[in-house]
Design an enzyme around this catalytic site. Sequence first.
Site, PDB file in Angstrom:
ATOM      1  N   GLY A   1       0.785  -1.237   0.000  1.00 27.64           N
ATOM      2  CA  GLY A   1       0.000   0.000   0.000  1.00 27.64           C
ATOM      3  C   GLY A   1       0.813   1.281   0.000  1.00 27.64           C
TER       4      GLY A   1
ATOM      5  N   ASN B   1       1.476   3.050  -2.610  1.00 29.38           N
ATOM      6  CA  ASN B   1       0.763   3.999  -3.482  1.00 29.38           C
ATOM      7  C   ASN B   1      -0.451   4.583  -2.766  1.00 29.38           C
ATOM      8  OD1 ASN B   1       1.938   4.242  -6.341  1.00 29.38           O
ATOM      9  ND2 ASN B   1       2.134   2.060  -5.838  1.00 29.38           N
TER      10      ASN B   1
ATOM     11  N   MET C   1      -4.035  -7.183  -6.853  1.00 29.22           N
ATOM     12  CA  MET C   1      -3.552  -8.305  -7.654  1.00 29.22           C
ATOM     13  C   MET C   1      -4.678  -9.109  -8.290  1.00 29.22           C
ATOM     14  SD  MET C   1      -0.444  -7.636  -7.422  1.00 29.22           S
ATOM     15  CE  MET C   1       0.421  -9.035  -8.127  1.00 29.22           C
ATOM     16  N   ARG C   2      -5.792  -8.442  -8.550  1.00 34.07           N
ATOM     17  CA  ARG C   2      -6.911  -9.120  -9.213  1.00 34.07           C
ATOM     18  C   ARG C   2      -7.422  -8.234 -10.332  1.00 34.07           C
ATOM     19  NH1 ARG C   2      -9.151 -13.594  -6.963  1.00 34.07           N
ATOM     20  NH2 ARG C   2      -8.124 -14.199  -5.033  1.00 34.07           N
TER      21      ARG C   2
ATOM     22  N   ASN D   1      -5.706   2.093 -12.968  1.00 36.77           N
ATOM     23  CA  ASN D   1      -4.682   1.188 -12.457  1.00 36.77           C
ATOM     24  C   ASN D   1      -3.324   1.844 -12.633  1.00 36.77           C
ATOM     25  OD1 ASN D   1      -3.545  -1.277 -11.483  1.00 36.77           O
ATOM     26  ND2 ASN D   1      -3.060  -1.853 -13.594  1.00 36.77           N
TER      27      ASN D   1
ATOM     28  N   HIS E   1       0.738   0.811 -13.193  1.00 40.01           N
ATOM     29  CA  HIS E   1       1.556  -0.339 -13.570  1.00 40.01           C
ATOM     30  C   HIS E   1       3.026   0.093 -13.641  1.00 40.01           C
ATOM     31  CE1 HIS E   1       2.405  -4.242 -15.251  1.00 40.01           C
ATOM     32  NE2 HIS E   1       3.141  -3.652 -16.177  1.00 40.01           N
TER      33      HIS E   1
HETATM   34  C1  GRF Z   1       3.165  -1.066  -7.589  1.00 35.54           C
HETATM   35  O1  GRF Z   1       4.434  -1.214  -8.156  1.00 35.54           O
HETATM   36  C2  GRF Z   1       2.093  -0.996  -8.634  1.00 35.54           C
HETATM   37  O2  GRF Z   1       2.514  -0.379  -9.820  1.00 35.54           O
HETATM   38  C3  GRF Z   1       1.816  -2.450  -8.910  1.00 35.54           C
HETATM   39  O3  GRF Z   1       1.906  -3.068  -7.656  1.00 35.54           O
HETATM   40  C4  GRF Z   1       2.762  -2.313  -6.800  1.00 35.54           C
HETATM   41  C5  GRF Z   1       1.988  -1.995  -5.565  1.00 35.54           C
HETATM   42  O4  GRF Z   1       2.749  -1.454  -4.550  1.00 35.54           O
HETATM   43  N1  GRF Z   1       0.547  -2.618  -9.577  1.00 35.54           N
HETATM   44  P1  GRF Z   1       2.058  -0.857  -3.251  1.00 35.54           P
HETATM   45  O5  GRF Z   1       1.139  -1.923  -2.670  1.00 35.54           O
HETATM   46  O6  GRF Z   1       1.311   0.380  -3.645  1.00 35.54           O
HETATM   47  O7  GRF Z   1       3.196  -0.565  -2.325  1.00 35.54           O
END
Ligand code: GRF
Length: 202
Positions: free
Chosen positions: A13, A15, A91-92, A108, A110
């Site tokens: 988490g 982000n 992750m879904r 999303n 990425h």
């Molecule tokens: C990030 O690198 C995002 O781009 C990818 O999964 C990771 C998530 O990291 N989809 P976090 O859970 O936000 O630390």
Amino acid sequence: MSIKLGVLISGSGTNLQALIDAIAAGKLDASIELVVSSRPSAYGLRRAEEAGIQTLTLSKEIYADPTVADEVIATELRRVGVDYVLMAGYMRMVHDPILAAFPNRVLNIHPALLPSFKGAHAIQDAFDYGVKVTGVTVHFADNHYDCGPIIAQRAVEVEEGWTVEQLEARIHEVEHELYPHVAQLLAEGRVHVAEGGRVVID
Ligand code: GRF
């Protein structure tokens, strides 16, 4: 205009934290109304709780039928009046119940320059391939992994001699700037999907 966000997570988490921090710093005119986790152990849940944000954790059993899970999620997101749904390490895949409830409103992030290096190991894959430039993409989600109209991208140069860990650290730094920035563009009503699915920022 202040917008209401729902954030979908599965892991650490960071982000989500970047969004929480940007709101607290007055750089993002938004509120996070609900954090949904596909995993009870996700550290991001603690970040949400510390920030006083309501959370919802779905059990593995509910995901046995992903459409049922997404109906539950969509219902809760609507109940709290969310404008946009931000996937942040979720992750879904999202399915019709969420996509139909929030058309062109599910995003999303990425850790690569799409359409290159889709999938759950994008940073490692780009590193192993030996690319000299990779980066970060924020896009609207559709019902395929890492697909949908691209909203913003930032390039990251892979410096000579870097380890994958160094690349990873730089990618995450860029993510933590880009996602709140894009969310602020949403709050300012500046993100539009034109005909053909191309995103225009005004
Ligand atoms: C990030 O690198 C995002 O781009 C990818 O999964 C990771 C998530 O990291 N989809 P976090 O859970 O936000 O630390």
